[in-house]
Write a protein that holds these residues in place. Structure first.
Motif, mmCIF file in Angstrom:
data_model
loop_
_atom_site.group_PDB
_atom_site.id
_atom_site.type_symbol
_atom_site.label_atom_id
_atom_site.label_comp_id
_atom_site.label_asym_id
_atom_site.label_seq_id
_atom_site.Cartn_x
_atom_site.Cartn_y
_atom_site.Cartn_z
ATOM 1 N N VAL A 72 0.928 -1.175 0.255
ATOM 2 C CA VAL A 72 0.042 -0.318 -0.156
ATOM 3 C C VAL A 72 0.880 1.769 0.006
ATOM 4 O O VAL A 72 0.683 2.458 -0.388
ATOM 5 C CB VAL A 72 -0.879 -0.101 1.341
ATOM 6 C CG1 VAL A 72 -1.678 1.462 1.338
ATOM 7 C CG2 VAL A 72 -2.270 -1.252 0.466
ATOM 8 N N VAL A 73 1.796 1.020 0.664
ATOM 9 C CA VAL A 73 2.667 2.629 0.680
ATOM 10 C C VAL A 73 3.367 2.682 -0.733
ATOM 11 O O VAL A 73 4.057 3.614 -0.832
ATOM 12 C CB VAL A 73 4.032 1.971 1.671
ATOM 13 C CG1 VAL A 73 4.996 3.308 2.166
ATOM 14 C CG2 VAL A 73 3.273 2.259 3.430
ATOM 15 N N LEU A 74 4.104 1.321 -1.379
ATOM 16 C CA LEU A 74 4.300 1.915 -2.862
ATOM 17 C C LEU A 74 3.663 2.381 -3.612
ATOM 18 O O LEU A 74 3.796 3.524 -4.359
ATOM 19 C CB LEU A 74 4.937 -0.022 -3.408
ATOM 20 C CG LEU A 74 5.926 0.000 -2.431
ATOM 21 C CD1 LEU A 74 6.410 -1.592 -2.942
ATOM 22 C CD2 LEU A 74 8.040 0.583 -2.199
ATOM 23 N N VAL A 75 2.462 2.340 -3.207
ATOM 24 C CA VAL A 75 1.204 2.727 -4.316
ATOM 25 C C VAL A 75 1.114 3.875 -4.131
ATOM 26 O O VAL A 75 0.781 4.961 -5.296
ATOM 27 C CB VAL A 75 0.001 1.435 -4.085
ATOM 28 C CG1 VAL A 75 -1.278 2.349 -4.828
ATOM 29 C CG2 VAL A 75 0.362 0.263 -5.245
ATOM 30 N N LEU A 76 1.171 4.103 -3.104
ATOM 31 C CA LEU A 76 1.286 5.599 -2.384
ATOM 32 C C LEU A 76 1.743 6.429 -2.837
ATOM 33 O O LEU A 76 2.329 7.620 -3.147
ATOM 34 C CB LEU A 76 0.701 5.307 -1.285
ATOM 35 C CG LEU A 76 -0.578 5.657 -0.232
ATOM 36 C CD1 LEU A 76 -0.768 5.492 1.412
ATOM 37 C CD2 LEU A 76 -1.838 6.156 -0.945
ATOM 38 N N LEU A 77 3.626 6.492 -2.565
ATOM 39 C CA LEU A 77 4.077 6.454 -3.699
ATOM 40 C C LEU A 77 4.672 6.679 -4.738
ATOM 41 O O LEU A 77 5.167 8.158 -5.406
ATOM 42 C CB LEU A 77 5.349 5.840 -2.575
ATOM 43 C CG LEU A 77 6.014 6.169 -1.082
ATOM 44 C CD1 LEU A 77 7.548 5.339 -1.449
ATOM 45 C CD2 LEU A 77 6.274 7.399 -0.946
ATOM 46 N N PHE A 78 3.992 6.190 -5.863
ATOM 47 C CA PHE A 78 3.974 5.980 -6.714
ATOM 48 C C PHE A 78 3.069 6.899 -7.438
ATOM 49 O O PHE A 78 3.388 8.073 -7.906
ATOM 50 C CB PHE A 78 3.430 4.941 -7.295
ATOM 51 C CG PHE A 78 3.377 4.306 -8.879
ATOM 52 C CD1 PHE A 78 4.392 5.055 -9.650
ATOM 53 C CD2 PHE A 78 2.379 4.709 -9.241
ATOM 54 C CE1 PHE A 78 4.398 4.951 -10.897
ATOM 55 C CE2 PHE A 78 2.462 4.648 -11.142
ATOM 56 C CZ PHE A 78 3.716 4.846 -11.691
#
Length: 333
Positions: A48-54
């Motif tokens: 989820v954090v990766l998606v938000l960062l992207f």
């Protein structure tokens, strides 16, 4: 609610989807088809954090944001490879399981062999199944070596106790993913009947033996001489003075004293002599208690149980044979 559904789904996976029906004899190799891997709860949060960062990087056109996102994603991919490799291509072998009495813990030996050049770390092993405690043990396996582990299972009834199915799992190195596999070892432990409590157990069934000439009974009151030690003789009757005079280099035989007169008892542990209205398991428990007591008192005993009939003897081999007959009487599992 979510936690309960997640636990039910995991139990369904353990009990149904990947269950092995038959015991696997010999050495077992965990091939890549037998190792399953899914994201753990921290791994899902990381995704989820990766998606938000992207999304933030795309929205604000941040070059450093893209670099950080792809760097973290690459770390997750490497972690997935290392987690899978930590469990795959292990060789599993079941060891021996010693006989125990009902109510005691049966100890199953397990051997994990690593024939690769990289070590394996933090591998958790434990029995799974309904009614089994969720207890796992961790172990490491060095490169080109074998590690040994013992898992305990509390027994409840006599007979053969097969080893339950085993789950191997690992989250090494970062804990973002969870890899696991199943193994049904071809191992079983013989469970003897539980001995009757000493407080309620009656005394040993001793009966007098008539002398060979028909006059009186044989016993241990009058010293009649010495003879060569025979299997079943009491260690209390060893003739230590005569043994001390022997040259052990030429003759290492033991000598025992021989007595006549008085009263001696013949010990026969016979299933048919027990009360008719006594429950089967209670009879077997009482016979188990008598066997242990006779061995402790160094009294030779005969044994009769169905087709298993053994002459009077003493020693570990005789004890194991009698206890095995009790454990497997009338088709015990």
């Amino acid at each position: 609610m979510l936690t309960s559904l997640r636990q039910r789904f995991r139990n369904w996976l353990d009990q149904s989807l990947f269950q092995l029906r038959d015991a696997e004899a010999g050495e077992v190799l965990l091939t890549q088809r037998r190792v399953f891997i899914v994201p753990s709860r921290p791994g899902l949060a990381f995704a989820v954090v990766l998606v938000l960062l992207f999304l933030c990087s795309v929205n604000y056109n941040l070059s450093l944001g893209f670099g950080l996102t792809f760097l973290l994603a690459a770390c997750a991919v490497i972690d997935m490879h290392l987690t899978f490799r930590n469990l795959a291509y292990l060789y599993l072998t079941a060891g021996k399981a010693a006989a125990v009495f009902a109510g005691e813990d049966a100890l199953f030996e397990l051997h994990l062999t690593n024939r690769r050049k990289h070590a394996r770390y933090a591998i958790m092993l434990g029995f799974i199944g309904r009614g089994l405690p969720a207890i796992e043990r961790a172990m490491d396996v060095s490169a080109h070596s074998t590690s040994h582990l013992t898992l305990a299972l509390t027994t409840t009834h006599r007979g053969w106790q097969p080893a339950p199915r085993i789950r191997l799992r690992t989250r090494f190195p970062l804990g973002l993913l969870r890899a696991w596999s199943y193994w049904q070892p071809d191992s079983r432990a013989l469970v003897y009947p539980q001995p009757e409590a000493s407080a309620s157990a009656p005394p040993l069934p001793l009966a007098p033996i008539e002398k060979s000439d028909g006059n009186g009974v044989a016993g241990h009151q009058d010293f009649a001489g010495v003879r060569t030690y025979q299997s079943g003789d009491s260690l209390k009757h060893l003739a230590w003075r005569q043994i001390a005079r022997l040259d052990t280099d030429l003759d290492a035989k033991l000598i025992t004293k021989q007595f006549e007169g008085g009263a001696v008892s013949d010990l026969a542990i016979d299933f048919a002599s027990l009360p008719y209205d006594m429950a089967l398991e209670d009879k077997l428990s009482r016979m188990t208690r008598w066997i242990l007591e006779a061995e402790a008192r160094q009294l030779a005993y005969a044994f009769r149980l169905g087709d298993s009939v053994y002459a009077a003897a003493l020693g570990p081999a005789h004890q194991r044979a009698c206890l095995r007959a009790l454990a497997l009487y009338q088709g015990a599992p």
